[in-house]
Motif scaffolding. Sequence first.
Motif, PDB file in Angstrom:
ATOM      1  N   PRO A 246      41.996   3.870  10.846  1.00 36.59           N
ATOM      2  CA  PRO A 246      41.106   3.218   9.872  1.00 36.59           C
ATOM      3  C   PRO A 246      41.737   2.024   9.158  1.00 36.59           C
ATOM      4  CG  PRO A 246      41.018   5.608   9.656  1.00 36.59           C
ATOM      5  CD  PRO A 246      42.139   5.308  10.606  1.00 36.59           C
ATOM      6  N   ASP A 247      43.007   2.163   8.740  1.00 38.74           N
ATOM      7  CA  ASP A 247      43.681   1.082   8.026  1.00 38.74           C
ATOM      8  C   ASP A 247      45.147   1.107   8.433  1.00 38.74           C
ATOM      9  OD1 ASP A 247      44.950  -0.621   6.180  1.00 38.74           O
ATOM     10  OD2 ASP A 247      43.410  -0.249   4.664  1.00 38.74           O
ATOM     11  N   LEU A 248      45.543   0.194   9.312  1.00 39.48           N
ATOM     12  CA  LEU A 248      46.902   0.198   9.849  1.00 39.48           C
ATOM     13  C   LEU A 248      47.933  -0.032   8.744  1.00 39.48           C
ATOM     14  CD1 LEU A 248      48.795   0.359  12.275  1.00 39.48           C
ATOM     15  CD2 LEU A 248      48.428  -2.095  12.638  1.00 39.48           C
ATOM     16  N   SER A 249      47.628  -0.885   7.782  1.00 38.09           N
ATOM     17  CA  SER A 249      48.588  -1.160   6.719  1.00 38.09           C
ATOM     18  C   SER A 249      48.869   0.095   5.895  1.00 38.09           C
ATOM     19  CB  SER A 249      48.075  -2.291   5.817  1.00 38.09           C
ATOM     20  OG  SER A 249      46.856  -1.928   5.192  1.00 38.09           O
ATOM     21  N   VAL A 250      47.848   0.889   5.638  1.00 33.71           N
ATOM     22  CA  VAL A 250      48.028   2.150   4.904  1.00 33.71           C
ATOM     23  C   VAL A 250      48.850   3.130   5.733  1.00 33.71           C
ATOM     24  CG1 VAL A 250      46.838   4.170   3.965  1.00 33.71           C
ATOM     25  CG2 VAL A 250      45.938   1.878   3.530  1.00 33.71           C
ATOM     26  N   TYR A 251      48.556   3.187   7.016  1.00 35.38           N
ATOM     27  CA  TYR A 251      49.268   4.091   7.933  1.00 35.38           C
ATOM     28  C   TYR A 251      50.752   3.731   8.013  1.00 35.38           C
ATOM     29  CZ  TYR A 251      50.025   6.779  12.286  1.00 35.38           C
ATOM     30  OH  TYR A 251      50.473   7.659  13.240  1.00 35.38           O
ATOM     31  N   LEU A 252      51.058   2.446   8.097  1.00 33.02           N
ATOM     32  CA  LEU A 252      52.452   2.028   8.184  1.00 33.02           C
ATOM     33  C   LEU A 252      53.162   2.179   6.839  1.00 33.02           C
ATOM     34  CD1 LEU A 252      52.208  -1.104  10.515  1.00 33.02           C
ATOM     35  CD2 LEU A 252      52.823   1.246  11.099  1.00 33.02           C
ATOM     36  N   ALA A 253      52.420   2.066   5.752  1.00 34.17           N
ATOM     37  CA  ALA A 253      53.013   2.330   4.439  1.00 34.17           C
ATOM     38  C   ALA A 253      53.404   3.800   4.326  1.00 34.17           C
ATOM     39  CB  ALA A 253      52.028   1.958   3.333  1.00 34.17           C
ATOM     40  N   GLU A 254      52.588   4.669   4.877  1.00 26.78           N
ATOM     41  CA  GLU A 254      52.931   6.094   4.904  1.00 26.78           C
ATOM     42  C   GLU A 254      54.140   6.342   5.797  1.00 26.78           C
ATOM     43  OE1 GLU A 254      52.972  10.180   4.288  1.00 26.78           O
ATOM     44  OE2 GLU A 254      52.115   8.528   3.120  1.00 26.78           O
ATOM     45  N   THR A 255      54.266   5.555   6.861  1.00 18.17           N
ATOM     46  CA  THR A 255      55.455   5.654   7.715  1.00 18.17           C
ATOM     47  C   THR A 255      56.715   5.348   6.910  1.00 18.17           C
ATOM     48  OG1 THR A 255      54.214   5.015   9.696  1.00 18.17           O
ATOM     49  CG2 THR A 255      56.604   4.733   9.774  1.00 18.17           C
ATOM     50  N   GLU A 256      56.660   4.317   6.106  1.00 19.92           N
ATOM     51  CA  GLU A 256      57.813   3.962   5.278  1.00 19.92           C
ATOM     52  C   GLU A 256      58.109   5.038   4.242  1.00 19.92           C
ATOM     53  OE1 GLU A 256      60.343   1.628   5.139  1.00 19.92           O
ATOM     54  OE2 GLU A 256      59.617   1.479   7.191  1.00 19.92           O
ATOM     55  N   ARG A 257      57.065   5.666   3.703  1.00 21.60           N
ATOM     56  CA  ARG A 257      57.276   6.750   2.736  1.00 21.60           C
ATOM     57  C   ARG A 257      57.957   7.942   3.415  1.00 21.60           C
ATOM     58  NH1 ARG A 257      55.200  11.424   0.293  1.00 21.60           N
ATOM     59  NH2 ARG A 257      53.815  11.774   2.076  1.00 21.60           N
ATOM     60  N   LEU A 258      57.486   8.286   4.621  1.00 19.32           N
ATOM     61  CA  LEU A 258      58.109   9.372   5.376  1.00 19.32           C
ATOM     62  C   LEU A 258      59.559   9.047   5.675  1.00 19.32           C
ATOM     63  CD1 LEU A 258      58.187  11.962   7.066  1.00 19.32           C
ATOM     64  CD2 LEU A 258      57.150  10.650   8.956  1.00 19.32           C
ATOM     65  N   ARG A 259      59.809   7.820   6.105  1.00 13.48           N
ATOM     66  CA  ARG A 259      61.176   7.403   6.431  1.00 13.48           C
ATOM     67  C   ARG A 259      62.083   7.508   5.209  1.00 13.48           C
ATOM     68  NH1 ARG A 259      63.596   2.278   6.275  1.00 13.48           N
ATOM     69  NH2 ARG A 259      65.454   2.137   7.586  1.00 13.48           N
ATOM     70  N   ALA A 260      61.583   7.057   4.052  1.00 17.97           N
ATOM     71  CA  ALA A 260      62.380   7.106   2.831  1.00 17.97           C
ATOM     72  C   ALA A 260      62.702   8.551   2.438  1.00 17.97           C
ATOM     73  CB  ALA A 260      61.631   6.407   1.697  1.00 17.97           C
ATOM     74  N   ASN A 261      61.749   9.444   2.608  1.00 20.87           N
ATOM     75  CA  ASN A 261      61.976  10.843   2.245  1.00 20.87           C
ATOM     76  C   ASN A 261      62.931  11.538   3.216  1.00 20.87           C
ATOM     77  OD1 ASN A 261      60.355  10.730  -0.022  1.00 20.87           O
ATOM     78  ND2 ASN A 261      58.515  11.425   1.044  1.00 20.87           N
ATOM     79  N   LEU A 262      62.841  11.199   4.491  1.00 20.72           N
ATOM     80  CA  LEU A 262      63.785  11.767   5.461  1.00 20.72           C
ATOM     81  C   LEU A 262      65.206  11.289   5.173  1.00 20.72           C
ATOM     82  CD1 LEU A 262      61.732  11.468   8.777  1.00 20.72           C
ATOM     83  CD2 LEU A 262      62.470  13.598   7.683  1.00 20.72           C
ATOM     84  N   ARG A 263      65.335  10.050   4.746  1.00 19.60           N
ATOM     85  CA  ARG A 263      66.663   9.488   4.457  1.00 19.60           C
ATOM     86  C   ARG A 263      67.328  10.168   3.269  1.00 19.60           C
ATOM     87  NH1 ARG A 263      66.629   3.161   4.010  1.00 19.60           N
ATOM     88  NH2 ARG A 263      68.869   3.537   3.993  1.00 19.60           N
ATOM     89  N   LYS A 264      66.558  10.814   2.431  1.00 25.31           N
ATOM     90  CA  LYS A 264      67.118  11.501   1.269  1.00 25.31           C
ATOM     91  C   LYS A 264      67.786  12.831   1.646  1.00 25.31           C
ATOM     92  CE  LYS A 264      63.609   9.579  -1.850  1.00 25.31           C
ATOM     93  NZ  LYS A 264      62.432   9.916  -2.714  1.00 25.31           N
ATOM     94  N   ILE A 265      67.535  13.302   2.858  1.00 24.18           N
ATOM     95  CA  ILE A 265      68.098  14.582   3.288  1.00 24.18           C
ATOM     96  C   ILE A 265      69.524  14.363   3.782  1.00 24.18           C
ATOM     97  CG2 ILE A 265      67.839  16.544   4.845  1.00 24.18           C
ATOM     98  CD1 ILE A 265      64.872  15.852   5.077  1.00 24.18           C
ATOM     99  N   GLU A 266      70.455  15.084   3.211  1.00 25.46           N
ATOM    100  CA  GLU A 266      71.847  14.973   3.641  1.00 25.46           C
ATOM    101  C   GLU A 266      71.978  15.503   5.064  1.00 25.46           C
ATOM    102  OE1 GLU A 266      76.360  16.296   2.198  1.00 25.46           O
ATOM    103  OE2 GLU A 266      74.596  16.768   0.970  1.00 25.46           O
TER     104      GLU A 266
END
Length: 342
Positions: A246-266
């Motif tokens: 539906p909205d690629l920009s929203v989908y890719l923004a969620e990708t960045e949020r997921l990436r940021a949260n995964l990076r917080k895991i030691e």
Amino acid sequence: MIEGHGDDLYRYDAGMVRMNFSSNIYQQADHTALKEHLASHLDLINNYPEPQPRSLERLIATQLGISPEGVMVTNGATEAIYLIAHMLHHSASIIPQPTFNEYADACRVNHHIITYENDENIKELPNDRVYWLCNPNNPTGNVMTKGIIEYIVRRSPRYTFVVDQSYEDYTQQSLIVPREMQDCHNLLVLHSMSKRYAIPGLRLGYVTGHPDVVQLLRSLRQPWSVSAMAIEAGKFLLKRDEPVIPDLSVYLAETERLRANLRKIEGIRVFETKTNFMLCEVEPVTSTKLKFYLVHEHGILIRDCFNFTGLSDHFFRVATQTPEENDILVDAIRQFLEEKEG
């Protein structure tokens, strides 16, 4: 060849996998209209399809603004990969790694000399070479911009470039536009309707390139390689031409949020990406153990990347799902690593 690819959902009992991060294809697509349309055309299975899906090729050509002779529809992008490798048999192929394994597999079957971009012997290869470029690249999510590819293609007419743009609808980066490169005899671009419309089970892809080269490629294909139902689905989807995301920009923004949260895991390293999937590295356990834990304890399926050339058994790939599912994935991985430390 095909064994070990992503989305190995078929290996698990029904209902075991609740969240599929293994496939890069958008999982929330609404196919209600397509299913209803195909259900009303089941009589198509009573007869042979077109030996070559020219009706679908004409629709694609019209949409792209190019000659129908410069388009060839295939049974997924994978058929195109093997046909191109066959057409260029016994060539010297350069395949930058890590990337989709089918390029190398297709080249081996067709007796290519295979080397990788960082190999020391690349200078010793013949001048007539084939470069296989996955763009956006699987599994890294890296993207070479349109300007760079156009430059190297036009300045290197003796080299053949195969650019796989299967994930072109999953990035906002500028990519090759077929109508702008139709004069290049040394470029073939792969496209995936399976990924564009999230219908991998129907197997639909196509190649664009100079009409003379596409005609040579077409002469090598087997008749009826694309089923009648796949052709009908392709025509239906092209005429509607509604994006499944539906909205690629929203989908890719969620990708960045997921990436940021995964990076917080030691213990987790996450690489940059320009699309909806990302490459990750886990320490000190293997990605195979992580995959086993996630699927059996949480019903989550990820892509184990141990069989990508150049990657070890500590790499895995995930594709963005819903925000709720993404949070569950992050919590499950954190829990797994905390239990291992304890």
